[in-house]
Design an enzyme around this catalytic site. Structure first.
Site, PDB file in Angstrom:
ATOM      1  N   ASP A 212      -7.996  -7.967  -6.840  1.00  0.00           N
ATOM      2  CA  ASP A 212      -6.906  -7.278  -6.176  1.00  0.00           C
ATOM      3  C   ASP A 212      -6.738  -5.868  -6.761  1.00  0.00           C
ATOM      4  OD1 ASP A 212      -4.584  -7.730  -4.360  1.00  0.00           O
ATOM      5  OD2 ASP A 212      -3.409  -7.295  -6.153  1.00  0.00           O
ATOM      6  N   GLU A 236     -10.970  -5.124  -3.889  1.00  0.00           N
ATOM      7  CA  GLU A 236     -10.141  -4.583  -2.805  1.00  0.00           C
ATOM      8  C   GLU A 236      -9.789  -3.134  -3.129  1.00  0.00           C
ATOM      9  OE1 GLU A 236      -5.641  -4.686  -0.986  1.00  0.00           O
ATOM     10  OE2 GLU A 236      -6.072  -4.843  -3.105  1.00  0.00           O
TER      11      GLU A 236
HETATM   12  C1  ABC Z   1       6.140  -7.498   0.591  1.00  0.00           C
HETATM   13  C2  ABC Z   1       6.543  -7.919   1.991  1.00  0.00           C
HETATM   14  C3  ABC Z   1       6.268  -6.814   2.984  1.00  0.00           C
HETATM   15  C4  ABC Z   1       7.026  -5.603   2.554  1.00  0.00           C
HETATM   16  C5  ABC Z   1       6.659  -5.245   1.117  1.00  0.00           C
HETATM   17  C6  ABC Z   1       7.502  -4.093   0.610  1.00  0.00           C
HETATM   18  O1  ABC Z   1       6.850  -6.365   0.263  1.00  0.00           O
HETATM   19  O2  ABC Z   1       5.857  -9.093   2.346  1.00  0.00           O
HETATM   20  O3  ABC Z   1       6.661  -7.205   4.273  1.00  0.00           O
HETATM   21  O4  ABC Z   1       6.658  -4.540   3.408  1.00  0.00           O
HETATM   22  C7  ABC Z   1       1.821  -8.688  -2.177  1.00  0.00           C
HETATM   23  C8  ABC Z   1       2.239  -9.587  -1.033  1.00  0.00           C
HETATM   24  C9  ABC Z   1       2.969  -8.803   0.049  1.00  0.00           C
HETATM   25  C10 ABC Z   1       4.117  -7.986  -0.544  1.00  0.00           C
HETATM   26  C11 ABC Z   1       3.515  -7.089  -1.644  1.00  0.00           C
HETATM   27  C12 ABC Z   1       4.567  -6.208  -2.315  1.00  0.00           C
HETATM   28  O5  ABC Z   1       2.923  -7.920  -2.647  1.00  0.00           O
HETATM   29  O6  ABC Z   1       1.093 -10.180  -0.483  1.00  0.00           O
HETATM   30  O7  ABC Z   1       3.472  -9.689   1.012  1.00  0.00           O
HETATM   31  O8  ABC Z   1       4.734  -7.253   0.487  1.00  0.00           O
HETATM   32  O9  ABC Z   1       5.462  -6.937  -3.042  1.00  0.00           O
HETATM   33  C13 ABC Z   1      -2.917  -6.187  -2.538  1.00  0.00           C
HETATM   34  C14 ABC Z   1      -2.890  -7.597  -1.928  1.00  0.00           C
HETATM   35  C15 ABC Z   1      -1.535  -7.834  -1.285  1.00  0.00           C
HETATM   36  C16 ABC Z   1      -0.481  -7.853  -2.373  1.00  0.00           C
HETATM   37  C17 ABC Z   1      -0.616  -6.765  -3.337  1.00  0.00           C
HETATM   38  C18 ABC Z   1       0.452  -6.552  -4.317  1.00  0.00           C
HETATM   39  C19 ABC Z   1      -1.775  -6.021  -3.450  1.00  0.00           C
HETATM   40  O10 ABC Z   1      -3.949  -7.752  -1.057  1.00  0.00           O
HETATM   41  O11 ABC Z   1      -1.459  -9.018  -0.546  1.00  0.00           O
HETATM   42  O12 ABC Z   1       0.829  -7.801  -1.713  1.00  0.00           O
HETATM   43  O13 ABC Z   1       0.388  -7.649  -5.199  1.00  0.00           O
HETATM   44  C20 ABC Z   1      -1.460  -1.080  -1.381  1.00  0.00           C
HETATM   45  C21 ABC Z   1      -2.484  -1.438  -2.458  1.00  0.00           C
HETATM   46  C22 ABC Z   1      -3.252  -2.705  -2.104  1.00  0.00           C
HETATM   47  C23 ABC Z   1      -2.287  -3.845  -1.753  1.00  0.00           C
HETATM   48  C24 ABC Z   1      -1.415  -3.368  -0.573  1.00  0.00           C
HETATM   49  C25 ABC Z   1      -0.435  -4.419  -0.114  1.00  0.00           C
HETATM   50  O14 ABC Z   1      -0.690  -2.209  -0.993  1.00  0.00           O
HETATM   51  O15 ABC Z   1      -3.372  -0.355  -2.651  1.00  0.00           O
HETATM   52  O16 ABC Z   1      -4.019  -3.080  -3.223  1.00  0.00           O
HETATM   53  N1  ABC Z   1      -2.969  -5.130  -1.504  1.00  0.00           N
HETATM   54  C26 ABC Z   1      -1.783   2.862   2.145  1.00  0.00           C
HETATM   55  C27 ABC Z   1      -2.254   3.057   0.715  1.00  0.00           C
HETATM   56  C28 ABC Z   1      -2.718   1.734   0.132  1.00  0.00           C
HETATM   57  C29 ABC Z   1      -1.633   0.696   0.241  1.00  0.00           C
HETATM   58  C30 ABC Z   1      -1.188   0.561   1.695  1.00  0.00           C
HETATM   59  C31 ABC Z   1      -0.024  -0.437   1.807  1.00  0.00           C
HETATM   60  O17 ABC Z   1      -0.785   1.842   2.198  1.00  0.00           O
HETATM   61  O18 ABC Z   1      -3.294   4.007   0.661  1.00  0.00           O
HETATM   62  O19 ABC Z   1      -3.048   1.889  -1.231  1.00  0.00           O
HETATM   63  O20 ABC Z   1      -2.135  -0.564  -0.235  1.00  0.00           O
HETATM   64  O21 ABC Z   1       0.112  -0.831   3.097  1.00  0.00           O
HETATM   65  C32 ABC Z   1      -3.342   3.878   6.893  1.00  0.00           C
HETATM   66  C33 ABC Z   1      -2.391   2.722   6.684  1.00  0.00           C
HETATM   67  C34 ABC Z   1      -1.910   2.718   5.242  1.00  0.00           C
HETATM   68  C35 ABC Z   1      -3.096   2.645   4.327  1.00  0.00           C
HETATM   69  C36 ABC Z   1      -4.060   3.774   4.610  1.00  0.00           C
HETATM   70  C37 ABC Z   1      -5.287   3.681   3.745  1.00  0.00           C
HETATM   71  O22 ABC Z   1      -4.425   3.808   5.976  1.00  0.00           O
HETATM   72  O23 ABC Z   1      -1.304   2.732   7.586  1.00  0.00           O
HETATM   73  O24 ABC Z   1      -1.002   1.640   5.005  1.00  0.00           O
HETATM   74  O25 ABC Z   1      -2.917   2.458   2.936  1.00  0.00           O
HETATM   75  O26 ABC Z   1      -3.861   3.901   8.205  1.00  0.00           O
END
Ligand code: ABC
Ligand code: CA
Length: 493
Positions: A212, A236
């Protein structure tokens, strides 16, 4: 298992809490509640037939460590909110259940992939905004095996930053649920994590790990961690940028999820007016990877859905032709295919948490069109690997088509015909042009999806150039008929 071993595999990704319950009990599961629905490791054991019969030979399960219970965003049913790396998540079962799952997989010659989270923990704040440098009070002593504030980076949130130092040393999460960022600059912390992964992999017999948040820890942390794991490590790196994703490939981890291709695929097949160009022109990740040690195998993983992204049909609505085309490009293109549980049942949940539906509510029905599609795609890929070992190392190439809704992908021995015209029967079906010289005149090809023959033209003038007209917006996966056996090896007997 090594990257080489994994390269031949197809991975089924499941959310442990949502895949199967123990004793087949059917509990309701409202995803919006963000709480445990009752899935367990024992439940997975009881449904390995379901997974294996679709042609998968590896299973990626949710992170196994104990998680935070009640937070502003519900419970840690997904497993990414660790509180104690040395304790298992009791909601998923006992230590012996996880070991039994590992054994049951190995008895079927299937691999187990563990999901590991070492970038952060979850900390439920007790008080907010004490000072700009101390945004909230946390009980660091409950975050084990570390337990002191010094084991974590100073409090600051990543927010929307793209600054690499901020990405690495500030925190994911927000004021409601901060994710304390492990101080991976500290040698003592690093030694603890390396020892932990070594022990965890051996204890549970993991064949590989999914890592992760790779981009949230300094790059040079990873080689020793991966070496300590001693098995294939798939990272990831959530980004749209192929150059950025590839910079970790080989240099930090053995494989990366092809997130750039994921975005291009959704753009291409997410609607009947999707733009097909980025998918065809983007450089592939292995080609962009920094030079690695000679003989070292680097891998990418291709996917169309996962636990962080809205399910594909939530873009493409109910157009199954678009879904089938997109899935096809994932399975028979470059990279090891990963299918997110529930896609085969046509689940349509939107963004997290809507995309984490309980699979038991589907009844694990196997006579569904997408189950058959997945089966055919896995069989096609296995056939291609058996007939041409270079299939795994030869990059697929796009063959330019004049029709704006047609795509052709060559990855010998497979020639894949794709279209985003959709299932609407009144749409004029596109024609694919197989160029002259690709096959000998009069060669019979078979579409492994419909099990229908296509005969290459014999005409003097064309020299084997052939036109194939799409039917109902469906993709075609062509191989020479001579490759198929009469007995049938899963692919069109
Ligand atoms: C919870 C709720 C959500 C709520 C959030 C605030 O809190 O469920 O509804 O919106 C875990 C849980 C989630 C939880 C999160 C936060 O923790 O599974 O349910 O969300 O508490 C990994 C895992 C993921 C995990 C975590 C954290 C990390 O696979 O399941 O989430 O332990 C970033 C990280 C990435 C991470 C992801 C969730 O967040 O880099 O490792 N995944 C941009 C950034 C990314 C970022 C992303 C977030 O936003 O560059 O770094 O990822 O959405 C665009 C998109 C963007 C995107 C860019 C590249 O492209 O619109 O979102 O990325 O087109
Ligand atoms: Ca970090």
């Amino acid at each position: 298992a090594s990257a080489d071993d994994w390269s031949k595999r197809s991975i089924y990704q499941l959310v442990t809490d949502r895949f199967a319950t123990s004793n087949n009990s059917v509990a309701p599961c409202d995803t919006s509640l963000r709480t445990y629905c009752g899935g367990s490791w024992t439940g997975i054991i009881d449904h390995l037939d379901y997974i294996q019969q679709m042609g998968f030979d590896a299973v990626w399960i949710s992170p196994i460590a104990q998680n935070a219970e009640d937070t502003a965003y519900g419970k840690g049913y997904h497993g990414y909110w660790s509180t104690n790396l040395d304790a298992l998540n009791p909601h998923f079962g006992a230590d012996s259940d996880l070991k039994a799952l590992s054994k049951a997989l190995h008895a079927r010659a299937m691999y187990l992939m563990l999901d590991v989270v070492v970038n952060h923990y979850a900390g439920v704040p007790t008080n907010t905004t004490i000072s700009p440098a101390n945004l909230f009070t946390l009980d660091y002593s409950s975050l084990l095996p570390f337990g002191t504030q010094d084991d974590f980076h100073p409090q600051c949130f990543i927010g929307n930053s793209n600054d690499q130092a901020v990405l690495e040393q500030c925190w994911l999460g927000d004021e409601n649920l901060p994710l304390p960022d492990v101080n991976t600059e500290d040698p003592g912390v690093v030694a603890t994590l390396n020892a932990w992964i070594k022990k965890t992999v051996s204890e549970y017999g993991a064949d590989g790990i999914r890592i992760d948040t790779v981009k949230h820890i300094r790059r040079n942390f990873w080689p020793d961690f991966v070496k300590s794991a001693g098995v294939f490590a798939l990272g990831e790196i959530l980004t749209t940028d192929p150059v950025y994703a590839a910079s970790y490939l080989g240099a930090a981890v053995d494989g990366v999820f092809d997130y750039p291709k994921y975005y291009q695929t959704v753009t291409a097949f997410g609607s009947t007016s999707g733009n097909l160009s980025a998918l065809q022109t983007s450089p592939s990740l292995p080609a962009l990877a920094p030079p690695s040690a000679p003989g070292r195998r680097v891998l990418t993983a291709a996917f169309l859905e996962n636990h962080d992204q809205p399910r594909f049909p939530s873009y493409a609505s109910t157009d199954t032709a678009l879904t089938k085309n997109a899935m096809t490009s994932v399975f028979v293109g470059d990279g090891m295919p990963v299918l997110y549980y529930g896609q085969e049942q046509g689940y349509q949940g939107g963004a997290d948490p809507g995309n984490r539906e309980a699979l038991w509510l589907s009844g694990y029905e196997t006579n569904k069109p997408l189950v058959a599609h997945v089966k055919a795609l896995n069989a096609a890929r296995k056939l291609a690997i058996a007939k041409n070992p270079a299939f795994l190392t030869t990059q697929a190439s796009w063959i330019q088509q004049s029709n704006p809704s047609a795509l052709m992908l060559s990855k010998p021995p497979i020639l894949t015909l794709l279209t985003n015209i959709g299932a609407n029967t009144s749409a004029v079906q596109p024609t694919w042009h197989i160029p002259a010289g690709m096959y000998k005149p009069n060669t019979t090809l078979v579409d492994l999806l419909a099990c229908q023959a296509v005969v290459v033209d014999g005409g003097e003038a064309g020299g084997g150039a052939t036109e194939v007209r799409a039917q109902g917006g469906m993709p075609q996966v062509l191989v020479p008929a001579s490759m198929l056996s009469r007995k049938g090896d899963g692919a069109c007997p």
